[in-house]
Design an enzyme around this catalytic site. Structure first.
Site, short mmCIF file in Angstrom:
data_model
loop_
_atom_site.label_atom_id
_atom_site.label_comp_id
_atom_site.label_asym_id
_atom_site.label_seq_id
_atom_site.Cartn_x
_atom_site.Cartn_y
_atom_site.Cartn_z
N PHE A 259 36.24 33.13 35.42
CA PHE A 259 36.68 32.27 36.52
C PHE A 259 35.49 31.65 37.26
CE2 PHE A 259 38.80 31.53 40.74
CZ PHE A 259 39.68 30.56 40.29
N LYS B 25 40.97 38.27 43.43
CA LYS B 25 42.33 38.59 43.85
C LYS B 25 42.55 40.08 43.77
CE LYS B 25 44.00 34.17 42.00
NZ LYS B 25 44.92 33.52 41.05
N SER C 179 46.16 29.40 38.17
CA SER C 179 45.08 28.80 37.37
C SER C 179 44.58 29.81 36.34
CB SER C 179 43.91 28.39 38.27
OG SER C 179 43.40 29.52 38.97
N LYS D 276 50.90 39.25 42.95
CA LYS D 276 51.50 38.68 41.72
C LYS D 276 50.93 39.35 40.48
CE LYS D 276 47.79 36.19 40.44
NZ LYS D 276 47.14 36.13 39.10
N ASN E 168 46.59 40.46 33.19
CA ASN E 168 47.53 41.44 33.74
C ASN E 168 48.82 41.48 32.92
OD1 ASN E 168 46.36 42.43 36.53
ND2 ASN E 168 45.91 40.26 36.38
#
Length: 311
Positions: free
Chosen positions: A11, A94, A123, A176, A241
């Protein structure tokens, strides 16, 4: 204006690539010695991106993006906070810190500098790296600074929507991942898309319940950083995930060197839920699955056996 990206994982490198197409960027990684990004081997970084493993090289940057793994952020800030304190900081990770229960912005706020911001939303690094159109949420409590960051970090293909609800934005991005693990387990166990849709819906209710209890606004969770990110992460095998949950559901091995923030976040959320009396059954089951305390079949049965209730 030079922007620094700390963290040369997928990322961080993708952000450096898209920002580097429009201006100078310094991309730092602890063990980064050349312009090859291990997790994005096909990525050709723009010439405006300087790649380094020397943290001193990032001192020229006016804005610092922190794309470090969530569980490493606190120790990095403890060690390097002095050099970062007086510049705008943007968290690009996150999750919830397992030791403290804090989100990334709360950790950055320890430095008592400009209001820290968080960049989050639906994203995948590969899409950003390829220059595909992407929309994210940039949340900052300081509205003026948030507007400046929005202008400086938006590009022709990276569209940032501004928010002042930092808590909602960072919790949407964290929670999430937990639901994505559960969604992957459902598909991996062969329970079907209808089961996944039900789990995503009830998972969203959990996300909302937890976030509102921590002071977030409901409309933030309904936006890019909550619902948007949930949909993406629960429906694509590009999600680490989701793939982790897929392996759990299918009883297959998973590469433990792969960063799966949702597992640590589930453990932290389960701890907070117990202490605060919050009903978080999916998150609790994901934490138990990640720790090997329960099977996928038993987890699904426990959820299905919960008392019937009004939606």
């Amino acid at each position: 204006m030079t922007i620094a990206v700390l963290g040369s994982g997928a990322f961080g490198a993708a952000l450096a690539a898209t920002l580097g197409r429009e201006g100078p960027v310094v991309l730092w990684g602890r063990s980064q010695t050349d312009r090859t990004i291990r997790k994005l081997p096909d990525l050709i970084l723009p010439q405006a991106v300087q790649v380094t493993n020397d943290l001193d090289a990032t001192d020229v940057a006016k804005i610092v993006l922190l794309a470090l793994p969530m569980q490493q952020l606190a120790s990095f800030i403890d060690a390097q906070g002095a050099r970062l304190r007086h510049r705008p900081l943007v968290a690009c990770c996150k999750g919830v810190d397992l030791r403290s229960g804090l989100g990334p912005v709360e950790i950055l706020a320890r430095l008592a500098g400009p209001s820290p911001a968080v960049l989050t939303g639906p994203s995948f690094a590969t899409d950003i790296a390829r220059g595909l159109p992407t929309a994210l949420t940039l949340a900052c409590e300081d509205e003026v600074l948030g507007q400046q960051l929005q202008e400086n970090l938006s590009t022709s293909v990276l569209r940032l929507y501004r928010s002042c609800d930092v808590i909602g934005a960072e919790l949407g991005g964290a929670l999430k991942n937990v639901i994505a693990i559960a969604a992957g387990a459902v598909i991996g166990a062969g329970l079907g898309d209808s089961s996944r849709a039900a789990l995503m819906t009830r998972g969203y209710a959990e996300m909302l319940r937890f976030a509102l209890a921590r002071g977030a606004r409901a409309e933030t969770l309904a936006g890019l950083s909550g619902f948007g990110d949930l949909v993406l992460t629960c429906t694509s095998q590009q999600s680490r995930n989701f793939c982790y949950g897929l392996a759990l559901g299918a009883g297959q091995a998973f590469d433990l060197s792969t960063t799966v923030e949702g597992a640590a976040t589930a453990r932290a959320v389960a701890q907070i839920a117990r202490s605060d009396g919050l009903d978080m059954p999916i998150s609790t089951m994901v934490a138990a699955l990640a720790d090997g305390k329960i099977s996928v079949a038993d987890a699904m049965q426990n959820l299905l056996n919960r008392p019937l209730k009004q939606e």
